[in-house]
Scaffold this active site. Sequence first.
Site, PDB file in Angstrom:
ATOM      1  N   THR A 185       0.737  -0.884  -0.015  1.00 44.60           N
ATOM      2  CA  THR A 185      -0.022   0.104   0.005  1.00 44.60           C
ATOM      3  C   THR A 185       1.098   1.342   0.119  1.00 44.60           C
ATOM      4  O   THR A 185       1.962   1.460   1.045  1.00 44.60           O
ATOM      5  CB  THR A 185      -1.239  -0.009   1.289  1.00 44.60           C
ATOM      6  OG1 THR A 185      -1.134   1.405   0.982  1.00 44.60           O
ATOM      7  CG2 THR A 185      -0.179   0.075   2.083  1.00 44.60           C
ATOM      8  N   GLU A 331      -4.820  -3.046   3.449  1.00 40.04           N
ATOM      9  CA  GLU A 331      -4.864  -4.220   5.395  1.00 40.04           C
ATOM     10  C   GLU A 331      -5.745  -4.763   5.324  1.00 40.04           C
ATOM     11  O   GLU A 331      -5.642  -5.773   6.793  1.00 40.04           O
ATOM     12  CB  GLU A 331      -4.588  -2.993   6.804  1.00 40.04           C
ATOM     13  CG  GLU A 331      -2.965  -2.029   6.381  1.00 40.04           C
ATOM     14  CD  GLU A 331      -3.484  -0.846   4.888  1.00 40.04           C
ATOM     15  OE1 GLU A 331      -3.739  -0.969   4.862  1.00 40.04           O
ATOM     16  OE2 GLU A 331      -2.371   0.019   5.380  1.00 40.04           O
ATOM     17  N   LYS A 439      -7.150  10.005  -3.136  1.00 44.01           N
ATOM     18  CA  LYS A 439      -7.658   9.795  -4.154  1.00 44.01           C
ATOM     19  C   LYS A 439      -7.999   9.702  -4.992  1.00 44.01           C
ATOM     20  O   LYS A 439      -9.401  10.205  -5.588  1.00 44.01           O
ATOM     21  CB  LYS A 439      -8.397   8.389  -3.034  1.00 44.01           C
ATOM     22  CG  LYS A 439      -8.299   6.700  -3.446  1.00 44.01           C
ATOM     23  CD  LYS A 439      -8.492   6.141  -2.411  1.00 44.01           C
ATOM     24  CE  LYS A 439      -8.338   4.599  -2.759  1.00 44.01           C
ATOM     25  NZ  LYS A 439      -9.069   3.157  -1.904  1.00 44.01           N
TER      26      LYS A 439
HETATM   27  P1  AMP Z   1      -6.998   1.163  -0.391  1.00 44.16           P
HETATM   28  O1  AMP Z   1      -5.190   0.562   0.589  1.00 44.16           O
HETATM   29  O2  AMP Z   1      -5.919   1.207  -1.878  1.00 44.16           O
HETATM   30  O3  AMP Z   1      -7.972   0.103  -0.763  1.00 44.16           O
HETATM   31  O4  AMP Z   1      -7.405   2.399   0.656  1.00 44.16           O
HETATM   32  C1  AMP Z   1      -7.955   2.282   0.944  1.00 44.16           C
HETATM   33  C2  AMP Z   1      -9.242   3.444   1.567  1.00 44.16           C
HETATM   34  O5  AMP Z   1      -9.439   3.552   0.364  1.00 44.16           O
HETATM   35  C3  AMP Z   1      -9.743   3.575   2.328  1.00 44.16           C
HETATM   36  O6  AMP Z   1      -8.699   3.472   3.725  1.00 44.16           O
HETATM   37  C4  AMP Z   1     -10.354   4.799   2.415  1.00 44.16           C
HETATM   38  O7  AMP Z   1      -9.623   5.936   3.068  1.00 44.16           O
HETATM   39  C5  AMP Z   1     -10.803   5.171   1.220  1.00 44.16           C
HETATM   40  N1  AMP Z   1     -11.798   4.255   1.237  1.00 44.16           N
HETATM   41  C6  AMP Z   1     -12.202   2.876   0.449  1.00 44.16           C
HETATM   42  N2  AMP Z   1     -13.682   2.829   0.609  1.00 44.16           N
HETATM   43  C7  AMP Z   1     -14.801   3.763   0.457  1.00 44.16           C
HETATM   44  C8  AMP Z   1     -15.677   4.246   0.557  1.00 44.16           C
HETATM   45  N3  AMP Z   1     -16.421   3.166   0.439  1.00 44.16           N
HETATM   46  N4  AMP Z   1     -15.782   5.172   1.313  1.00 44.16           N
HETATM   47  C9  AMP Z   1     -14.375   6.532   1.610  1.00 44.16           C
HETATM   48  N5  AMP Z   1     -14.117   6.286   1.432  1.00 44.16           N
HETATM   49  C10 AMP Z   1     -13.424   4.507   1.238  1.00 44.16           C
END
Ligand code: AMP
Length: 543
Positions: A185, A331, A439
Amino acid sequence: MLTGNMMDFQLTINSVMRHGRTLYGQQEIVSVTADNPLHRYTYEDAFARVSQLGSALAKMGLSAGDRVATLAWNDYRHLEAYYGISCSGLVCHTINPRLFPEQLVYIVNHAEDKVLMVDLLLFPLIEKLRDKMPTVERIIIMTDEAHMPQTELNVECYETLLAGHPTDFTFPELDEKTASSLCYTSGTTGEPKGVLYSHRSTVLHAMACTSSASFGLNSRHTMMPVVPMFHVNAWSMPYACIMAGSKIVFPGPKMADGAVLTQLINHEKVTLAAGVPTIWLALLNYLRENNLTVDSLQAVTIGGAATPRSMLEEFEQTHKVTVNPAWGMTETSPLGTFNSVRPEIENLPADELMPYRLKAGLPPYGVELSIRNPEGIEQPRDGKSFGNLGIKGPWVASQYYRNDTNIIDDKGFMDTGDIATIDQYGYMQITDRAKDVIKSGGEWISSIDLENACTSHPKIAEAAVIGVYHPKWDERPLVIAVIAGDDTLSIEELNAYLEKHVAKWWLPDDVVYVDELPHAATGKLDKKVLREQFKDHTLPSEQ
Ligand code: AMP
């Protein structure tokens, strides 16, 4: 303790493979690939080739736990790698090809990858970086002889490697705690961190993904995972679909292409699909502009970022496709919450129901959540009180790979870096992000790295980078900077400079100059103030 008398059946990916092959051998897997616009075969064909790959890997002299990396799009060869590597007791390390070259090199070296399996289309990336990856002993190009590229490098052809190996190779018996796969990550600042999944965590997570508390997969469904296989194991779809016997449709490198997705859905009668909002925006735009429908599609899962209301409404009202928002992290394997409508709320008037529909959802069995304030006090589940979101469960990381930092608190929760509320029905909603990242299209941009790159420019005295809303990418970077002296610096000039330091898709969409930036008590930039101040900022790319 009186111990139960039940079997010690090991929850391994090997057992998922055995189940899929035995029960659903004739189920189909369809892929778009670089060398075949529509490749089609059965689970039986797939696992015969997984056997061949297992046999080929066994002859390479690798040791248990060695890392075999993949740099590939979503297709059948990548699926074979997933199973062939993990079922051999090796670790399948999926690499994100969109990483900045330095990061890519860093994680290959940190993981000490021994073998690198690379998609034909992505090979040019590796060609340039090969001499920076001393641990890599073999490079396998995932194509056939006819499509092998001309190169000075010592490379092998995937199809040639498989040829001649038995289709019924006996994989080793593995302990369920054996490491199965590795995904880095790059969410926060600093070095990317590796999340090392086990066979057991992968199997339990896949079981949760088949359940009706989430994707509800079964052998009547056709699932199209549009989430990349290098992003948290494509949200487990390569495992969960095989477990449930669902037909799989892989879009290959064409993931953000509305035309390809529409064609695949309609041609292959896709019933379920999963991906980040950016992908669905591309699909909806294409459908709208071409006056097309996707009649077979029953539901889409939208994760990685919040689901926009307009997206949910267009899917449900225009296309009769149910939308299920979901939340998770690398994670957490990733399934943390999944939004489906509980009976207690289903008869609410549409306007009252909508806020619940857009929340991140309910944790499936296996996931426990907590929201606590900075003093560690659990906050009420009233949908208003917010706190740092903690998570625990058998598919949640307890530490990072080769990193001693403790990530579990005294109550056994991992801090997600997200700020959330939980309501009386258990629906969790992300309200803010404690971690300082942007993001964009489901992929992270480190605002700190961008700030450092900006402030290394001689004309910039201080810079803050925040994510602002973008209709296509969810968020794009905005630089708010203090200029040094009386100079000026356009966004084009700034980007021409930044291009040398960060990946192209990280380049900010806009820059705003201010006299002074807000600082918190500790002297750190107060991004909260900036986020509030610039929340309605319109980026030039939107106009
Ligand atoms: P990743 O490890 O790249 O999958 O990113 C995870 C992060 O994406 C989470 O900790 C959130 O900050 C963001 N995220 C994932 N799903 C959502 C969601 N449904 N709504 C808002 N943020 C999200």
